[in-house]
Design an enzyme around this catalytic site. Structure first.
Site, mmCIF file in Angstrom:
data_model
loop_
_atom_site.group_PDB
_atom_site.id
_atom_site.type_symbol
_atom_site.label_atom_id
_atom_site.label_comp_id
_atom_site.label_asym_id
_atom_site.label_seq_id
_atom_site.Cartn_x
_atom_site.Cartn_y
_atom_site.Cartn_z
ATOM 1 N N ARG A 1 -2.313 -8.005 -2.722
ATOM 2 C CA ARG A 1 -3.926 -8.828 -3.207
ATOM 3 C C ARG A 1 -3.320 -8.404 -5.057
ATOM 4 N NH1 ARG A 1 -9.021 -6.881 -0.812
ATOM 5 N NH2 ARG A 1 -7.663 -6.799 1.594
ATOM 6 N N THR B 1 6.570 -2.425 11.550
ATOM 7 C CA THR B 1 6.219 -1.119 11.693
ATOM 8 C C THR B 1 4.527 -1.276 11.876
ATOM 9 O OG1 THR B 1 6.620 -0.434 9.630
ATOM 10 C CG2 THR B 1 8.660 0.041 10.949
ATOM 11 N N HIS C 1 7.113 1.858 19.350
ATOM 12 C CA HIS C 1 5.619 2.728 18.250
ATOM 13 C C HIS C 1 6.250 4.195 18.214
ATOM 14 C CE1 HIS C 1 1.379 1.596 16.725
ATOM 15 N NE2 HIS C 1 1.881 1.894 15.925
ATOM 16 N N ILE C 2 7.476 3.865 17.476
ATOM 17 C CA ILE C 2 7.218 5.392 17.173
ATOM 18 C C ILE C 2 7.604 5.216 15.072
ATOM 19 C CG2 ILE C 2 8.405 6.296 19.064
ATOM 20 C CD1 ILE C 2 10.706 5.418 17.751
ATOM 21 N N GLY C 3 6.721 5.019 14.104
ATOM 22 C CA GLY C 3 6.499 5.095 13.544
ATOM 23 C C GLY C 3 6.003 6.760 12.842
ATOM 24 N N GLY D 1 0.643 -1.213 0.120
ATOM 25 C CA GLY D 1 0.123 -0.096 0.392
ATOM 26 C C GLY D 1 1.149 1.371 -0.023
ATOM 27 N N ARG D 2 0.184 2.070 0.911
ATOM 28 C CA ARG D 2 1.483 3.317 0.620
ATOM 29 C C ARG D 2 2.553 3.032 1.242
ATOM 30 N NH1 ARG D 2 -4.056 5.283 2.799
ATOM 31 N NH2 ARG D 2 -4.840 6.969 1.201
ATOM 32 N N ILE D 3 2.890 3.026 2.367
ATOM 33 C CA ILE D 3 4.323 2.409 2.900
ATOM 34 C C ILE D 3 4.894 1.913 2.395
ATOM 35 C CG2 ILE D 3 4.807 2.158 5.436
ATOM 36 C CD1 ILE D 3 2.181 3.523 6.756
ATOM 37 N N GLU E 1 0.003 -4.526 23.668
ATOM 38 C CA GLU E 1 1.137 -2.822 23.719
ATOM 39 C C GLU E 1 0.247 -2.090 24.864
ATOM 40 O OE1 GLU E 1 1.425 -0.073 20.316
ATOM 41 O OE2 GLU E 1 2.203 -1.674 19.234
ATOM 42 N N ARG F 1 1.351 -3.638 12.436
ATOM 43 C CA ARG F 1 1.059 -3.536 14.064
ATOM 44 C C ARG F 1 1.179 -4.931 14.456
ATOM 45 N NH1 ARG F 1 -0.535 0.626 14.230
ATOM 46 N NH2 ARG F 1 -2.396 1.847 14.060
#
Ligand code: GLV
Ligand code: GLV
Length: 326
Positions: free
Chosen positions: A176, A234, A283-285, A154-156, A265, A236
């Site tokens: 997909r 990065t 969790h600092i993405g 996807g985007r990331i 978390e 979930r």
């Protein structure tokens, strides 16, 4: 228009809410609110601006007697029962796009840190163990010219892969649909998950958490991973079976892992904490100054638009909006 914000976010976002709304109540403490505090907060409010740490489940949503819009200060929205919101005609929005590069960059930071043992080396040096240059000290893994496997393009995932330009990597992706950008720019190949796991030297996860992706990488998949590979997550935490990962790391079947997210978390698996071949981040993405400001503005604008009956820029359940209009 009255809104509840579950935690102080950058001022740029709060200012927009204060200008547009009659009442802006921000949870006053610097901690994650308890569920009952969120339920209390949304009483009589039209809008909710929440974080990924807030469990916005059926109970919370149904307690919002006037709730019309939920704006999530995050790209991922697995913490919100979107189905329930949709059923109640509540518009849900999120903040993708503005955090794409920040998150992709952090994935690279983890990849480099694991491959070249950056964090372990820092601990080693600080603790006074460095006795001088040595031919066999802290040998790591080659990055340039190796094979990169992207799970979720996807985007990331796309931004992450594109940043490999210059490292001359062979790029595989599992997704997909076909990703034209990756194929054209990098000569990337769309493959099955199994082929990706078997062939990649570095594997990076960029999928949303859904019932389908929960434990997508479990014991069976980890046994297929190329020996000595590196896994970066990065996205979930629950996409990987943490227990199985700890076992693979402990047995050194994989070289290392870099994690920014965890199954439960803020708890971190005790086995993982004992291992040197895993880098653990809190969790600092999306945590750059620029991105967090952009997220605050976008989350505020999404909420205001939703409350005014306009379609927010990023709507998670546009069918609600279309039905309201319909
Ligand atoms: C961060 O994890 C986000 O989903 O924004
Ligand atoms: C998140 O913004 C994604 O689409 O990867």
């Amino acid at each position: 228009m009255k809104v509840f914000v579950t935690r102080k976010i950058p001022e740029e976002g709060l200012k927009i809410l204060e200008k547009e709304c009659d009442e802006v109540q921000v949870f006053p403490h610097d901690r994650i609110p308890k569920k009952k505090e969120i339920i209390e907060g949304i009483k009589g409010k039209d809008g909710l601006l929440c974080l990924l740490t807030d469990p916005i489940d059926k109970e919370v949503i149904s307690s919002g007697d006037r709730l019309k819009a939920i704006s999530i200060y995050a790209a991922g929205y697995d913490n919100v029962d979107v189905k329930e919101a949709t059923r109640r005609g509540i518009i849900v929005s999120n903040t993708p796009d503005v955090l794409t590069d920040a998150t992709a960059e952090l994935a690279w930071a983890l990849l480099f840190a694991v491959a070249r043992r950056v964090v372990e080396g820092d601990r080693f040096t600080r603790s006074g163990k460095f006795r001088g240059w040595s031919p066999l000290l802290m040998l790591g893994k080659r990055i340039s010219g190796s094979t990169l496997g992207i799970i979720g393009a996807g985007r990331i995932g796309t931004a992450f892969a594109l940043k490999s330009k210059g490292l001359n990597m062979k790029v595989l992706y599992y997704n997909r649909s076909k990703n034209e950008v990756l194929e054209k720019e990098l000569g990337a190949r769309k493959v099955s998950l199994e082929d990706l796991l078997k062939q990649s030297d570095f594997i990076s996860i960029h999928l949303p958490l859904t019932p389908e992706t929960h434990h997508l990488i479990g014991e069976k998949e980890l046994s297929m991973v190329k020996k000595g590979a590196v896994i970066i997550n990065t996205a979930r935490g629950a996409i990987i079976d943490e227990k199985a990962l700890a076992k693979a790391l402990k047995e050194k079947r994989i070289f290392g892992a870099g994690l920014d997210v965890y199954e439960n978390e803020p708890e971190v698996n005790e086995e993982l904490k004992k291992l040197d071949n895993v880098v653990l981040l809190p969790h600092i993405g999306s945590a750059t100054f620029e991105t967090r400001v952009k997220m605050a503005i976008l989350a505020a604008e999404n909420l205001v638009a939703s409350l005014k009956g306009k379609k927010p820029k990023y709507c998670v359940n546009p069918e609600v909006f279309d039905k309201l209009r319909g």
